[in-house]
Design an enzyme around this catalytic site. Structure first.
Site, mmCIF file in Angstrom:
data_model
loop_
_atom_site.group_PDB
_atom_site.id
_atom_site.type_symbol
_atom_site.label_atom_id
_atom_site.label_comp_id
_atom_site.label_asym_id
_atom_site.label_seq_id
_atom_site.Cartn_x
_atom_site.Cartn_y
_atom_site.Cartn_z
ATOM 1 N N LEU A 74 41.971 76.624 24.262
ATOM 2 C CA LEU A 74 42.226 76.223 22.884
ATOM 3 C C LEU A 74 43.510 76.899 22.404
ATOM 4 C CD1 LEU A 74 41.015 74.669 20.423
ATOM 5 C CD2 LEU A 74 40.095 76.875 19.691
ATOM 6 N N ARG A 126 45.760 71.768 13.441
ATOM 7 C CA ARG A 126 44.914 71.643 14.640
ATOM 8 C C ARG A 126 43.760 70.692 14.402
ATOM 9 N NH1 ARG A 126 42.592 77.034 17.312
ATOM 10 N NH2 ARG A 126 41.301 76.984 15.432
ATOM 11 N N ARG A 184 21.767 55.399 16.994
ATOM 12 C CA ARG A 184 22.193 56.021 18.242
ATOM 13 C C ARG A 184 22.713 54.993 19.234
ATOM 14 N NH1 ARG A 184 20.684 57.729 23.306
ATOM 15 N NH2 ARG A 184 21.338 59.862 23.856
ATOM 16 N N GLU A 221 40.114 81.956 29.079
ATOM 17 C CA GLU A 221 39.977 82.544 27.743
ATOM 18 C C GLU A 221 38.590 83.147 27.604
ATOM 19 O OE1 GLU A 221 40.501 79.430 24.839
ATOM 20 O OE2 GLU A 221 39.231 78.046 25.949
ATOM 21 N N LYS A 276 39.028 71.154 19.609
ATOM 22 C CA LYS A 276 38.054 72.095 19.044
ATOM 23 C C LYS A 276 36.802 71.337 18.613
ATOM 24 C CE LYS A 276 37.890 76.217 16.061
ATOM 25 N NZ LYS A 276 37.739 77.200 17.130
ATOM 26 N N TYR A 288 35.589 71.056 14.518
ATOM 27 C CA TYR A 288 35.431 72.056 13.465
ATOM 28 C C TYR A 288 36.645 72.964 13.400
ATOM 29 C CZ TYR A 288 34.394 75.869 16.764
ATOM 30 O OH TYR A 288 34.476 76.823 17.746
#
Length: 284
Positions: A204, A51, A99, A179, A147, A32
Site C-alpha cells: 500500500l 488515495r 447478492r 510490509e 485499500k 476505506y
C-alpha cells in the site's frame, strides 16, 4: 455515546444501520481510509482523499461525495465527538443489492459510513520500547495497492503475533519483505541508509510514507527505495514502521533477533520528531 455518519446523516452510534445486502458486508466490496486527528485537526487529509479516489477508480466504484463534502463531514464528526487526538475511519462500499457476483445496476448508490475513535498518537509503549516483529509469508491477493476492507489475513497475522508474544508481523514475498500487517516497513543499514520497498501492487502506498519521505528530503536524509531481505533486516542497525495512527514506530527485534542494542534507534526517534512537527504544521 458517539455520533457517527451514515449516508449523509449524523446519528447516534446505537441507531446506525447498514443493510445486510450491502456489498461491503457480503463481498468485502469496499474501500476505506483512516485520517488522524491531531490537536483537533486533520492530518494528511488531501493525501487520504487522493488515495481514496484511486481505490475507487481501480475498483470502478462510484464516489459518494466530493472532497469538500467529506472534509466538512470529517470536521463535524471530530467536533461533535470532541476528539482532539485520534482518528476518523471512512468506508465506502458499492452499495446495497441482492447478492450477486456481478456488480449491481449502474446508478446504485454507494454506502458511506464514518466514525471517530479516540487514540493516543503522540505517546505509547510501542514508541518507548519499540516493536518486536515476526515474519510470515505474504499470501494476500496481488493488488495490495488498493485499500480494500479485505483485512482477514492481516487480522490473522496480528493474532498470530500476539500468540507468539510479539507485536506485529512483517510479510515476506519471494524472500523480500513487503510490509507490516498494517504499516510500511523500513530498515536503517549499518552505514546509516534508510531502505524501504518501492511502490508497486505488492504494498500500500502509505500516506504517512509519502509525507515521511518529503520530510526526509527536506532534512537531507536519504531514503533508498529498494527491496530488502529478512536477513538484511536482521543485520540492520535499526528498523521502523510508518502508518497513519502509528506515525513512526521503532522496531527492535525481528524473529527473535535484536537490532542494535535492542532499544529504539536514534534515526527512528529523529524521524518521528520531524514527522510530528510536520503533521502539526500541515494539519487542517
Amino acid at each position: 455515546m458517539r455520533t457517527v455518519y451514515v449516508n449523509g446523516a449524523f446519528v447516534p452510534e446505537t441507531e446506525a444501520k447498514v443493510s445486510v445486502f450491502d456489498r461491503g458486508f457480503l463481498f468485502a466490496d469496499a474501500v476505506y481510509e483512516v485520517t488522524c486527528i491531531l490537536d483537533g485537526k486533520l492530518v494528511d487529509f488531501d493525501g487520504h482523499m487522493a488515495r481514496l479516489r484511486r481505490s475507487l477508480d481501480e475498483l470502478k466504484m462510484a464516489s459518494p461525495a466530493t472532497d469538500e463534502e467529506l472534509l466538512a463531514a470529517h470536521r463535524k464528526l471530530a467536533e461533535v465527538n470532541n476528539v482532539k487526538e485520534g482518528l476518523i475511519y471512512l468506508q465506502v462500499s458499492r452499495g446495497e443489492a441482492d447478492r450477486d457476483f456481478l456488480f449491481p445496476p449502474e446508478g446504485t448508490a454507494p454506502t458511506l459510513v464514518m466514525f471517530t475513535q479516540e487514540k493516543s498518537l503522540l505517546a505509547g509503549p510501542s514508541v518507548d520500547k519499540g516493536l518486536k516483529v515476526m515474519t510470515a509469508d505474504d499470501i494476500r491477493w496481488r493488488r495490495c495497492d488498493i485499500k480494500t476492507v479485505q483485512l482477514l489475513y492481516a487480522s490473522l497475522l496480528k493474532n498470530e503475533a500476539k500468540a507468539n508474544g510479539v507485536d506485529d508481523v512483517w510479510m515476506v514475498l519471494d524472500g523480500m519483505v513487503t510490509e507490516g500487517s498494517s504499516n510500511n516497513a523500513y530498515i536503517v543499514t549499518q552505514e546509516g541508509n534508510i531502505v524501504t520497498r518501492p511502490i508497486s501492487n505488492d504494498i500500500l502506498a502509505g500516506i504517512t510514507r509519502a509525507s515521511l519521505m518529503r520530510c526526509a528530503e527536506e532534512h537531507q536524509i536519504k531514503i533508498e527505495e529498494r527491496s530488502f531481505t529478512v536477513e538484511e533486516a536482521k543485520a540492520a542497525k535499526e528498523a521502523f514502521t510508518t502508518s497513519a495512527t502509528g506515525m513512526v514506530v521503532p522496531v527492535v527485534e525481528i524473529d527473535g533477533v535484536a537490532l542494535g542494542d535492542g532499544k529504539p534507534g536514534q534515526v527512528a526517534k529523529r524521524l518521528r520528531e520531524i514527522f510530528i512537527q510536520f503533521s502539526r504544521e500541515k494539519a487542517i
